[in-house]
Design an enzyme around this catalytic site. Sequence first.
Site, PDB file in Angstrom:
ATOM      1  N   TYR A  89      46.073  49.432  41.418  1.00 40.09           N
ATOM      2  CA  TYR A  89      45.998  48.061  41.940  1.00 40.09           C
ATOM      3  C   TYR A  89      44.556  47.592  41.820  1.00 40.09           C
ATOM      4  CZ  TYR A  89      45.852  44.137  45.148  1.00 40.09           C
ATOM      5  OH  TYR A  89      45.673  42.880  45.682  1.00 40.09           O
TER       6      TYR A  89
ATOM      7  N   GLU B  77      44.750  38.992  40.654  1.00 42.49           N
ATOM      8  CA  GLU B  77      45.358  40.242  41.104  1.00 42.49           C
ATOM      9  C   GLU B  77      46.104  40.881  39.943  1.00 42.49           C
ATOM     10  OE1 GLU B  77      48.914  40.158  43.724  1.00 42.49           O
ATOM     11  OE2 GLU B  77      47.723  41.389  45.089  1.00 42.49           O
TER      12      GLU B  77
END
Lengths: 403, 294
Positions: free
Chosen positions: A125, A213
């Site tokens: 992530y 993101e």
Amino acid sequence: MNLHEYQAKELLKKNGAVIQEGIVATTPEEAVAAAQTLKEKYNSDWVVVKSQIHAGGRGKGKIEGTDQNGVALAKNHDKVKEISKNLLGGVLVTKQTGPTGKKVTKVLVAQDVYYPGESETKEFYLSMLLDRGTGKNVFIYSTEGGMDIEEVAEHTPEKVHKEWVDPSVGLQDFQTRKMAFNLGLSGNAFKEMTKFIKALYKTYMSTDASMVEINPCLKTSDNKILAVDCKLGLDDNALYRHPDLLALRDLNEEDPTETEAADAELNYVKLDGNVGCMVNGAGLAMATMDMIQLSGGSPANFLDVGGTANAERVEKAFRIILRDPNVKAILVNIFGGIVRCDRVAQGIVDAYKSIGDIPVPIIVRLQGTNAKEAKELIDKSGLQVRSAIQLKEAAEEVKKALA
Amino acid sequence: MSVLVSKHSKVIVQGFTGKEGTFHATQMIEYGTNVVGGVTPGKGGEKHLDKPVFNSVADARKATGCDVSIIFVPPAFAADAIMEAADAGVELIVCITEGIPVQDMVTARNYLSTRKSRLIGPNCPGVITPGGAKVGIMPGFVFIPGRIGIVSKSGTLTYEAADQVAKAGLGVSTAIGIGGDPIIGTTTREAVELFMNDPDTDAIVMIGEIGGSLEADAARWIRDNGNKKPVIGFIAGQTAPPGRRMGHAGAIIGGADDTAAAKMRIMRECGLHVVDSPASIGEMVAKVMSGVAV
């Protein structure tokens, strides 16, 4: 303003990142042609068909009335056709879209990047956003990719790392190395990750993003680092200096009423309550919504008419609020500073005359500059509106109107 | 005494000759604010509203000794205007401009960290010390002189609070609109601290909204410093849905901690007098000031 996955990935690529390659399609035929092109390039029949909507949770989300997930793997061209047929024109409901879902008009046909090879694949992530507390841009990253980062932060906070960028000098090499080490990488994948992080930073800075993101960011079996998904939000205040990004705006993704309101310089957000409201100032508008709830109603909208409300804009606001069939009453709450209350009152009178019969009770609370003149204007007009001076009185009137 | 501005403040206006600057400078002068001049690059040497115009803040500072600057410069140039004022050594910079790109403010805030100036805003209504000086865009007549300090993220909600304080028979020492943007110069905690140290402020009204952690930070600071003066609190946005920007760029619920409910809970735990309804602010101030147990 938000971008689609395919648009965000293109920007990442332009700034030096490796991405899961793909081709956008708007018909099942185009999707099959895209799969064919990818096959020629990557020598695999497998592709992933991904709905392009401005909301997350697509993989687990389903097309309304079917079992079709919003993102699905297709192992041959027939399957590509079937899946894209199911997706295109369907309404995708995910955790983030709410029960109304979002219509799918485009799919991204993307290469399969989870192919087997010399090493295991691994998902990470990576994101970048503004840390309001320090006033600095910060990377948030974790070895736990492909999952909801809020959940990771809640259950295993030690697995969520942060790296702040000093605005005086920008991102430094030692920081990208630190991040790649913290992600447990070595060898070629380590080098690729430091490059990837720089590309992410460059994308964030050069687009005036409010958030980028990448979840998941993938280490492939042959040790490449690439973006499988990308979410990119732009700072609306900075769009004036990015005409190229403004051109990427997809009006299909926006509520048409909110867009219409914005064009009239009204700040409007649709909610699902029964009392419409029209207020000047964002803080007072939110406070008015809260007061409606405490009075036994629930707000049908957020609407800030702004600091220079005039009669024309007030009429437009009325028309927008009245379009919502759930609205049982309307509360106008204006604290006149620069905005003169008498002008707003004139707008209300004009709106009444031109709209004709307004079927719901209207409570008007005008306070501040020229409040007296405003009240006289409304009283003289013979309109059936309930007038209030104090906020408390307005709350009482809302209660009465709903009773 | 009061905080930040008084009748002794020497105020300049950046963006003086523009439409906004002209309108509000006129209003401030009418209020009695000591406006000593303004800045519009390229118009130095001219007169505007009977006050001298300067090419730069440094020139203005040299000629007038100004210690306060209020900025009405358009968003694209506002961060630059803030840094110019800081470079000239102006003690207090009040930036009214709404819509400044966030990254411009990252740069400006970083620059300010190396300078002595204090920034209020941006995207704020300014600062007013009733009867002393209005350095902002608020309707002056709503603010009655008194001993209640107000700190707020929102413009019209500040007017609302001041009006309720007046209706309760009390008045305002100074009202500070800190602004609704993600990056602002003076935080809620810093504004509260100014009031805690001001001998002419007896109680503080603290108005916040969803998004960020400024109110929670302030509440903890108040508790850790012994709740020296009563603080009446309200958070707007109890009914706001997560993930949607409610007008202000900073007013967006991102996580569990920046909802109105979470903030109000923390404020209560820290000993603040929190009201659920914006209509009850004045009433609570009156109760607290009359010593009624609440």
